[in-house]
Scaffold this motif. Structure first.
Motif, PDB file in Angstrom:
ATOM      1  N   THR A   1     -10.082  63.405 -16.767  1.00  0.00           N
ATOM      2  CA  THR A   1     -10.988  62.850 -17.606  1.00  0.00           C
ATOM      3  C   THR A   1     -10.532  62.127 -18.925  1.00  0.00           C
ATOM      4  N   HIS A   2      -9.850  63.202 -19.602  1.00  0.00           N
ATOM      5  CA  HIS A   2      -9.412  62.644 -20.855  1.00  0.00           C
ATOM      6  C   HIS A   2      -8.288  61.424 -21.041  1.00  0.00           C
TER       7      HIS A   2
ATOM      8  N   ARG B   1      -8.219  58.929 -18.681  1.00  0.00           N
ATOM      9  CA  ARG B   1      -9.217  57.825 -18.422  1.00  0.00           C
ATOM     10  C   ARG B   1      -9.825  57.524 -19.766  1.00  0.00           C
ATOM     11  N   LYS B   2     -10.377  58.419 -20.333  1.00  0.00           N
ATOM     12  CA  LYS B   2     -11.095  57.945 -21.641  1.00  0.00           C
ATOM     13  C   LYS B   2     -10.491  57.201 -22.486  1.00  0.00           C
TER      14      LYS B   2
END
Length: 201
Positions: free
Chosen positions: A37-38, A40-41
């Motif tokens: 997630t991080h 991709r963010k």
């Protein structure tokens, strides 16, 4: 021990040119993020920044081009007064609308003459109204079940007392009298009550 580097290596590149270092793109966030997630963010943020920079760059190019066109158009001179006179003239539809007699005030006067209906105030919004209704419904259901249970217990108790009374009366009637014989009069009354109860059901 290793030999020292010659002095001419420290100077800018060969033939007097500077050696150009390859440009590294800008980075957003730490380089050692795990996939997930991080990461991709961070990648999304970087893409957004690149897109915004491209838009800004193209906007600046267009703005410079427009300014260049405007600066070329201004020396001619006659275009500026025409634009000013064009802006002062009213559109024909707008002119016709201004020339019309005023009908709006008459409509307002008619509206003022009518008696105003008083609006009822809105009921105050009750927070959690649906939950309160559900709770009330559950409470009523619980009370209803409680009454049914109490009624069933009362009927059960009444039947138990009736059976107990019948059993005692039969025991008394069957017990022998002075001469050891059964008391048929008492027994017949109890049996008659039992038959009447069975017929009534």
């Amino acid at each position: 021990m290793a030999p020292k580097r010659p002095v001419n290596d420290a100077e800018p590149g060969e033939n007097g040119r500077e050696v150009k270092k390859p440009r590294k793109g800008f980075s957003v966030g730490p380089d050692n993020l795990p996939d997930g997630t991080h990461r991709r963010k961070v990648q999304k943020i970087k893409k957004d920044l690149i897109r915004k920079a491209k838009v800004k760059k193209s906007y600046n190019k267009i703005k410079e081009r427009e300014q260049a066109n405007a600066s070329q158009a201004t020396p001619n001179g006659p275009t500026a007064p025409e634009e000013a006179s064009a802006s002062l003239e009213l559109h024909p539809e707008r002119q016709a609308m201004l020339d019309e007699p005023e009908t709006v005030p008459q409509q307002q006067q008619q509206a003022d003459q009518r008696p105003r209906q008083r609006r009822l105030p809105r009921p105050k919004p009750v927070p959690f109204q649906r939950e309160a209704q559900l709770a009330q419904q559950r409470r009523e259901d619980r009370e209803k079940r409680q009454k049914e249970i109490e009624e069933a217990n009362r009927q059960r108790q009444a039947k138990f007392e009736e059976r107990e009374r019948f059993r005692k009366a039969m025991a008394k009637a069957r017990s022998g009298g002075k001469d050891g014989q059964r008391k048929l009069g008492r027994e017949s009354k109890v049996l008659l009550e039992k038959v009447q109860r069975m017929v009534a059901e």
